[in-house]
Design a protein around this motif. Structure first.
Motif, short mmCIF file in Angstrom:
data_model
loop_
_atom_site.label_atom_id
_atom_site.label_comp_id
_atom_site.label_asym_id
_atom_site.label_seq_id
_atom_site.Cartn_x
_atom_site.Cartn_y
_atom_site.Cartn_z
N GLY A 128 -56.82 -32.61 40.15
CA GLY A 128 -57.84 -31.59 39.95
C GLY A 128 -57.22 -30.21 40.10
O GLY A 128 -56.00 -30.07 40.14
N VAL A 129 -58.05 -29.20 40.21
CA VAL A 129 -57.53 -27.84 40.29
C VAL A 129 -56.67 -27.64 41.54
O VAL A 129 -55.66 -26.93 41.51
N VAL A 130 -57.03 -28.29 42.65
CA VAL A 130 -56.25 -28.14 43.88
C VAL A 130 -54.90 -28.84 43.74
O VAL A 130 -53.85 -28.28 44.09
N GLY A 131 -54.90 -30.06 43.21
CA GLY A 131 -53.65 -30.79 43.06
C GLY A 131 -52.67 -30.12 42.12
O GLY A 131 -51.49 -29.94 42.44
N LEU A 132 -53.15 -29.71 40.95
CA LEU A 132 -52.26 -29.09 39.96
C LEU A 132 -51.73 -27.74 40.45
O LEU A 132 -50.54 -27.42 40.29
N SER A 133 -52.60 -26.94 41.05
CA SER A 133 -52.14 -25.62 41.52
C SER A 133 -51.20 -25.77 42.71
O SER A 133 -50.25 -24.99 42.86
N THR A 134 -51.43 -26.79 43.55
CA THR A 134 -50.51 -27.03 44.67
C THR A 134 -49.15 -27.46 44.15
O THR A 134 -48.11 -26.99 44.63
N ALA A 135 -49.13 -28.34 43.16
CA ALA A 135 -47.86 -28.76 42.56
C ALA A 135 -47.10 -27.56 42.00
O ALA A 135 -45.88 -27.44 42.18
N LEU A 136 -47.82 -26.65 41.35
CA LEU A 136 -47.18 -25.47 40.78
C LEU A 136 -46.61 -24.57 41.87
O LEU A 136 -45.49 -24.04 41.75
N LEU B 274 -55.69 -27.78 31.67
CA LEU B 274 -54.67 -28.08 30.66
C LEU B 274 -53.55 -27.04 30.68
O LEU B 274 -52.38 -27.37 30.48
N TRP B 275 -53.91 -25.80 30.95
CA TRP B 275 -52.91 -24.73 31.05
C TRP B 275 -51.99 -24.97 32.25
O TRP B 275 -50.77 -24.80 32.16
N LEU B 276 -52.58 -25.39 33.39
CA LEU B 276 -51.77 -25.73 34.56
C LEU B 276 -50.84 -26.90 34.26
O LEU B 276 -49.66 -26.88 34.62
N GLU B 277 -51.37 -27.93 33.60
CA GLU B 277 -50.54 -29.09 33.23
C GLU B 277 -49.37 -28.66 32.34
O GLU B 277 -48.24 -29.12 32.52
N LYS B 278 -49.65 -27.79 31.39
CA LYS B 278 -48.60 -27.31 30.48
C LYS B 278 -47.50 -26.59 31.25
O LYS B 278 -46.30 -26.80 31.00
N ARG B 279 -47.88 -25.74 32.20
CA ARG B 279 -46.90 -25.02 33.00
C ARG B 279 -46.08 -25.98 33.87
O ARG B 279 -44.87 -25.80 34.05
N LEU B 280 -46.74 -26.99 34.42
CA LEU B 280 -46.03 -27.96 35.25
C LEU B 280 -45.00 -28.74 34.43
O LEU B 280 -43.86 -28.91 34.86
#
Length: 341
Positions: free
Chosen positions: A12-20, A148-154
């Motif tokens: 979710g938004v927390v997981g993806l942003s934390t990974a980034l 999707l934008w966060l996924e792309k950056r990751l």
């Protein structure tokens, strides 16, 4: 020594942003995101994505303000960039209205959003049932594009995205050096957190392009949040309700309440109903825990329990979680060096 491996559980938004944030803070690590659901099937995809904080009773206000300020600053920069449209982030102005003046005339976040002020008498004429209001400009994330934008950056940073149902964090101990638990409501079962409970939300996504300003009843029960393509109408907060099925009676109630604030919504079309379970607790769980079995240690950083405030706080808590991961990695590297001496 070989690059340490970090697994982030939850997309979710927390997981993806934390990974980034981990990629940015610990560039020598390899990071993998593990989740049984990715966008468009996460709780975050249902969220309205408005940056108006929810208050956590168990978290100091100055900490909440720091999380919100970091999130607002980062997203404001994106909204001012060429990537704003792809990321689904934009500024939106509007009103928070009250039938009776609130105890706190200035919420803790009033100097973080833009142009916060009391509504004028002329503005309040739009809402004859309300006696007081606050006008300001904040940010809105259109959630699926943002994820999707966060996924792309990751992916561009070399992060692996793996569809996997994790039943027990310990099952990852032989593959990864540090685990980051961003499982949201899934943490109730994953780590047995009995302090975590769902608050069921139901929203309508409608086509009403003439609605440009947000309107939020002061208690947060009714809201109208215009996005880039759709307007989100809400809402409902049902504690301990695990149902993901839309309720037709709730749909009608939400629509009628929103139309009482903005009568033009009677002309809204293409109504889509979404349900999500907000992962709620008295305070966000943001801490390090070391799991142990048979002399083997597995450091875990928890970052979940954001409730209604996931989007408002996500970058701030992600940065804090990344700092905790960095501490875990430094400890692992230190123990590895000591073992070689």
């Amino acid at each position: 020594m070989a690059a340490l491996k970090v697994a982030v559980v939850g997309a979710g938004v927390v997981g993806l942003s934390t990974a980034l944030c981990i990629v940015e803070t610990c560039p020598s690590c390899t990071v993998t995101v593990l989740a049984d659901q990715f966008s468009p099937n996460t709780t975050s995809d249902v969220a309205a994505g408005m940056l108006i904080p929810h208050t956590y009773p168990g978290t100091p206000i100055h900490v909440q303000k720091q999380w919100f300020k970091e999130t607002f600053t980062d997203l404001f920069a994106i909204s001012n960039s060429a990537e704003a449209s792809e990321a689904g982030i934009h500024l939106v102005s509007g009103w928070q209205i009250f039938k009776n003046p609130p105890k706190e005339e200035l919420p803790f976040w009033s100097d973080v959003v833009l142009g916060f002020r009391p509504m004028s008498e002329a503005e309040l004429q739009k809402f004859p049932q309300h006696r007081f209001g606050q006008a300001f400009t904040t940010l809105k994330c259109d959630c699926p594009p943002y994820l999707l934008w966060l996924e792309k950056r990751l992916k561009a940073s070399g992060v692996q995205m793996c569809t996997r149902k994790v039943a027990d964090l310990w099952e990852l101990h032989s593959e990864y050096n540090v685990i980051v638990n961003c499982a949201g409501i899934g943490a109730h079962q994953l780590v047995g957190d009995k302090k975590l409970f769902p608050i069921r939300g139901q929203v309508l996504k409608v086509h009403a392009p003439w609605v440009k300003n947000f309107i939020r009843d002061g208690d947060g029960s009714t809201y109208i949040y215009p996005g880039i393509h759709r307007v989100t109408l809400g809402g409902i907060r049902e504690k301990e309700n695990w149902s993901l099925f839309p309720d037709p009676g709730t749909t009608k109630d939400i629509f009628d309440r929103c139309c009482s604030l903005e009568p033009s919504l009677r002309g809204a079309q293409d109504i889509e109903v979404k349900v999500g379970l907000r992962p709620s607790r008295q305070c966000v769980r943001l801490q390090t825990e070391v799991l142990r079995q048979g002399g083997v240690k597995l450091p875990v950083v928890h970052n979940y329990g954001h409730g209604s405030g996931g989007f408002s706080m996500h970058r701030g808590t992600a940065k804090e979680a990344a700092r905790l991961v960095r501490e875990c990695i430094a400890a692992l590297q230190g123990s590895s060096l000591r073992s070689k001496i």
